[in-house]
Design an enzyme around this catalytic site. Structure first.
Site, PDB file in Angstrom:
ATOM      1  N   ASP A 134      -4.113   0.947  -9.613  1.00 10.35           N
ATOM      2  CA  ASP A 134      -5.544   0.689  -9.822  1.00 10.35           C
ATOM      3  C   ASP A 134      -5.878   0.501 -11.303  1.00 10.35           C
ATOM      4  O   ASP A 134      -6.623  -0.400 -11.686  1.00 10.35           O
ATOM      5  CB  ASP A 134      -6.373   1.856  -9.255  1.00 10.35           C
ATOM      6  CG  ASP A 134      -6.054   2.126  -7.801  1.00 10.35           C
ATOM      7  OD1 ASP A 134      -5.394   1.284  -7.170  1.00 10.35           O
ATOM      8  OD2 ASP A 134      -6.456   3.185  -7.291  1.00 10.35           O
ATOM      9  N   GLY A 164     -16.158   5.555  -2.990  1.00 15.52           N
ATOM     10  CA  GLY A 164     -15.606   5.930  -1.684  1.00 15.52           C
ATOM     11  C   GLY A 164     -15.280   4.746  -0.794  1.00 15.52           C
ATOM     12  O   GLY A 164     -15.039   4.909   0.390  1.00 15.52           O
ATOM     13  N   ALA A 165     -15.259   3.540  -1.359  1.00 16.45           N
ATOM     14  CA  ALA A 165     -14.974   2.360  -0.544  1.00 16.45           C
ATOM     15  C   ALA A 165     -13.518   1.934  -0.654  1.00 16.45           C
ATOM     16  O   ALA A 165     -13.117   0.918  -0.094  1.00 16.45           O
ATOM     17  CB  ALA A 165     -15.884   1.214  -0.964  1.00 16.45           C
ATOM     18  N   GLU A 188       0.834  -1.207   0.000  1.00 16.90           N
ATOM     19  CA  GLU A 188       0.000   0.000   0.000  1.00 16.90           C
ATOM     20  C   GLU A 188       0.865   1.252   0.000  1.00 16.90           C
ATOM     21  O   GLU A 188       1.816   1.354   0.777  1.00 16.90           O
ATOM     22  CB  GLU A 188      -0.900  -0.031   1.235  1.00 16.90           C
ATOM     23  CG  GLU A 188      -2.286   0.500   0.999  1.00 16.90           C
ATOM     24  CD  GLU A 188      -3.117  -0.376   0.066  1.00 16.90           C
ATOM     25  OE1 GLU A 188      -3.176  -0.052  -1.148  1.00 16.90           O
ATOM     26  OE2 GLU A 188      -3.709  -1.361   0.527  1.00 16.90           O
ATOM     27  N   HIS A 189       0.533   2.172  -0.891  1.00 22.58           N
ATOM     28  CA  HIS A 189       1.253   3.441  -1.088  1.00 22.58           C
ATOM     29  C   HIS A 189       2.662   3.221  -1.646  1.00 22.58           C
ATOM     30  O   HIS A 189       3.474   4.133  -1.660  1.00 22.58           O
ATOM     31  CB  HIS A 189       1.293   4.274   0.204  1.00 22.58           C
ATOM     32  CG  HIS A 189      -0.056   4.855   0.544  1.00 22.58           C
ATOM     33  ND1 HIS A 189      -0.497   6.059   0.043  1.00 22.58           N
ATOM     34  CD2 HIS A 189      -1.072   4.365   1.285  1.00 22.58           C
ATOM     35  CE1 HIS A 189      -1.726   6.294   0.497  1.00 22.58           C
ATOM     36  NE2 HIS A 189      -2.098   5.278   1.238  1.00 22.58           N
ATOM     37  N   SER A 211     -11.507   1.544  -5.922  1.00 22.35           N
ATOM     38  CA  SER A 211     -11.129   2.094  -7.227  1.00 22.35           C
ATOM     39  C   SER A 211     -12.267   2.257  -8.223  1.00 22.35           C
ATOM     40  O   SER A 211     -12.154   1.862  -9.391  1.00 22.35           O
ATOM     41  CB  SER A 211     -10.051   1.239  -7.880  1.00 22.35           C
ATOM     42  OG  SER A 211      -8.876   1.434  -7.228  1.00 22.35           O
ATOM     43  N   SER A 212     -13.342   2.852  -7.760  1.00 25.53           N
ATOM     44  CA  SER A 212     -14.418   3.147  -8.709  1.00 25.53           C
ATOM     45  C   SER A 212     -13.901   4.117  -9.777  1.00 25.53           C
ATOM     46  O   SER A 212     -14.265   4.004 -10.951  1.00 25.53           O
ATOM     47  CB  SER A 212     -15.629   3.726  -7.989  1.00 25.53           C
ATOM     48  OG  SER A 212     -15.269   4.877  -7.263  1.00 25.53           O
ATOM     49  N   TYR A 253      -3.623  12.291   0.735  1.00 25.96           N
ATOM     50  CA  TYR A 253      -2.943  11.367  -0.195  1.00 25.96           C
ATOM     51  C   TYR A 253      -1.795  12.100  -0.889  1.00 25.96           C
ATOM     52  O   TYR A 253      -0.654  11.630  -0.892  1.00 25.96           O
ATOM     53  CB  TYR A 253      -3.943  10.833  -1.225  1.00 25.96           C
ATOM     54  CG  TYR A 253      -3.322   9.836  -2.188  1.00 25.96           C
ATOM     55  CD1 TYR A 253      -3.378   8.471  -1.929  1.00 25.96           C
ATOM     56  CD2 TYR A 253      -2.667  10.266  -3.336  1.00 25.96           C
ATOM     57  CE1 TYR A 253      -2.796   7.567  -2.795  1.00 25.96           C
ATOM     58  CE2 TYR A 253      -2.086   9.364  -4.211  1.00 25.96           C
ATOM     59  CZ  TYR A 253      -2.166   8.015  -3.936  1.00 25.96           C
ATOM     60  OH  TYR A 253      -1.574   7.115  -4.805  1.00 25.96           O
ATOM     61  N   ASP A 260       3.127   2.103  -4.796  1.00 19.04           N
ATOM     62  CA  ASP A 260       3.160   2.228  -6.274  1.00 19.04           C
ATOM     63  C   ASP A 260       3.815   3.526  -6.729  1.00 19.04           C
ATOM     64  O   ASP A 260       4.642   3.519  -7.647  1.00 19.04           O
ATOM     65  CB  ASP A 260       1.773   2.013  -6.917  1.00 19.04           C
ATOM     66  CG  ASP A 260       0.691   2.976  -6.482  1.00 19.04           C
ATOM     67  OD1 ASP A 260       0.909   3.773  -5.537  1.00 19.04           O
ATOM     68  OD2 ASP A 260      -0.401   2.934  -7.101  1.00 19.04           O
TER      69      ASP A 260
HETATM   70  C1  GLA Z   1      -5.059   4.788  -4.203  1.00 13.90           C
HETATM   71  C2  GLA Z   1      -4.241   5.155  -5.436  1.00 13.90           C
HETATM   72  C3  GLA Z   1      -3.233   4.050  -5.772  1.00 13.90           C
HETATM   73  C4  GLA Z   1      -2.410   3.661  -4.560  1.00 13.90           C
HETATM   74  C5  GLA Z   1      -3.310   3.415  -3.350  1.00 13.90           C
HETATM   75  C6  GLA Z   1      -2.516   3.176  -2.090  1.00 13.90           C
HETATM   76  O1  GLA Z   1      -5.872   3.696  -4.487  1.00 13.90           O
HETATM   77  O2  GLA Z   1      -5.085   5.369  -6.540  1.00 13.90           O
HETATM   78  O3  GLA Z   1      -2.412   4.467  -6.837  1.00 13.90           O
HETATM   79  O4  GLA Z   1      -1.428   4.611  -4.280  1.00 13.90           O
HETATM   80  O5  GLA Z   1      -4.195   4.491  -3.114  1.00 13.90           O
HETATM   81  O6  GLA Z   1      -1.790   2.002  -2.172  1.00 13.90           O
END
Ligand code: GLA
Length: 390
Positions: free
Chosen positions: A171, A121-122, A33-34, A125-126, A220, A36
């Site tokens: 995503d 918002g969940a 997570e985070h 990745s909508s 973010y 990418d």
């Molecule tokens: C969101 C971003 C992704 C990624 C995640 C965290 O979904 O769109 O690119 O950075 O947060 O892992």
């Protein structure tokens, strides 16, 4: 409601011709997570919720986009200058059109009807699902053949530049490259990937906290800046460091003095998270679910304490999950500050798990908790027949 037949019929009723139908899935991230946007490693899977786009040609060079969720229709002229950001839902689609044209692809005018079923918002990745579904629809309707990795980059660029969210590539990439029953291990620097089978003995259980804190977007981008700050500071001593991907734990500790406390914490999460993804992949390959679940748990603690992107509702959902039988690992998934958790649960226990966690969460918070028991689904495609649609 959704499905190729129905959206095709609704399109025909609206625009008078039979459309082509395209769909692109949302995703859940198992681990990484985070990482990418730090050139690191991620391991997401596509899920069986899609954004559906029905598309048909126009004689002029207009783009008419109608959204069933927002009950709105926008009309815009193709051509770089005329495609403007509006601050609304349509930016995800218009942004993709603008990016395609910016990269020299000539688009034909089109009518699009969009139906999104990925919960908004969940943290599933909508937005990427809308971008990707629009992108494959526009490319194919314009007779363009563009490889999937390039499409992913185009969608990410659109979100970065047109929407203003500096997301990484995870995503969009998984929405295009996802495979049924597989997670995908992606090297976000080389964009090489490997599909990793998810054993039939487990299920992915997604638990939606039902909250999305307002700070999400701004925080973010802030996390991203803090990571960049860490890179700049470390590069003073380690000139080959281009991204946190290039730093190992020993180097980070050795040069800790160069970093602010916040930058150190962010970097520590990224450096350890990259390791967890690589080790997690090995564990999954060996079928060692307990070990993989352990990495998920460590990932969550690091996101909560070092990257500071969790929130009370996510913490509660993880705590409730860890009380249940058959759970290998539980963690928040996606950007954070609300959204959902991902839980790796024994297949026999999955339904009971979902019911218990959801009930306990609702009792404690008063917020309804939607749960989804699933396995990884297939990436974006044109829907050829009614059988493929649900
Ligand atoms: C969101 C971003 C992704 C990624 C995640 C965290 O979904 O769109 O690119 O950075 O947060 O892992």
């Amino acid at each position: 409601m959704s499905g190729e037949q129905s959206i095709a019929e609704r399109f025909r009723a609206k625009f008078g011709v039979k459309p082509h139908v395209y769909r692109a899935p949302g995703r859940v991230n198992l681990i990484g997570e985070h990482t990418d946007y730090n050139d690191g490693f991620v391991m997401p899977a596509a899920i069986g919720f899609y954004c559906w786009v029905a598309a048909g040609p126009r004689k002029d060079r207009k783009l008419v986009i109608s959204s069933e969720e927002f009950l709105e229709q926008i009309e815009t002229e193709l051509g770089k200058e005329s495609l403007q950001r509006s601050g609304s839902w349509s930016d995800y689609s218009v942004g993709v059109a603008a990016q395609l044209e910016k990269e020299g692809f000539e688009l034909s005018g089109a009518n699009l009807l969009i139906h999104g079923e990925v919960p908004i918002g969940a943290g599933l990745s909508s937005s990427a699902s809308i971008e990707v579904a629009t992108c494959i629809a526009l490319a194919e309707e314009s007779g363009l053949s563009i490889d999937r990795t390039r499409l992913a980059r185009i969608c990410q660029q659109a979100e970065n530049e047109f929407v203003g969210m500096r997301c990484g590539i995870m995503d969009q990439f998984i929405s295009l490259h996802g495979r049924t029953n597989h997670a995908l291990m992606l090297d976000c620097r080389s964009l090489e990937f490997e599909l990793v089978p998810i054993p039939e003995s487990v299920r992915l259980v997604i638990c939606n906290t039902g909250v999305k804190h307002k700070l999400a977007g701004g925080e973010y981008n802030r996390r991203r800046e803090e990571c960049e700050e860490a890179v700049r500071s470390l590069a003073k001593a380690l000139p080959n460091v281009r991204a946190l991907r290039d730093v190992n734990r020993e180097q980070l500790e050795k040069h800790r003095g160069l970093l602010s406390e916040v930058a150190y914490k962010r970097a520590l999460h990224i450096v350890t998270e990259n390791k967890r993804v690589l080790k997690g992949m090995e564990a999954l390959r060996r079928g060692d679910l307990l070990q993989f679940g352990g990495y998920m748990a460590d990932s969550y603690v690091s996101l909560r304490d070092m990257f500071e992107v969790s929130c009370a509702e996510l913490d509660l959902m993880v705590e409730l999950a860890n009380r249940e039988r058959g759970v290998y690992g539980a963690r928040m998934t996606g950007g954070g500050f609300g959204g959902a958790t991902i839980n790796l649960v024994d297949a026999h226990c999955a339904a009971g798990f979902a019911e218990n966690v959801s009930k306990a969460y609702q009792e404690k918070t008063g917020i309804a908790c939607a749960t989804y028991v699933c396995m990884p689904g297939e990436g974006a495609s044109r829907v050829e027949s009614a059988e493929e649609a649900r």
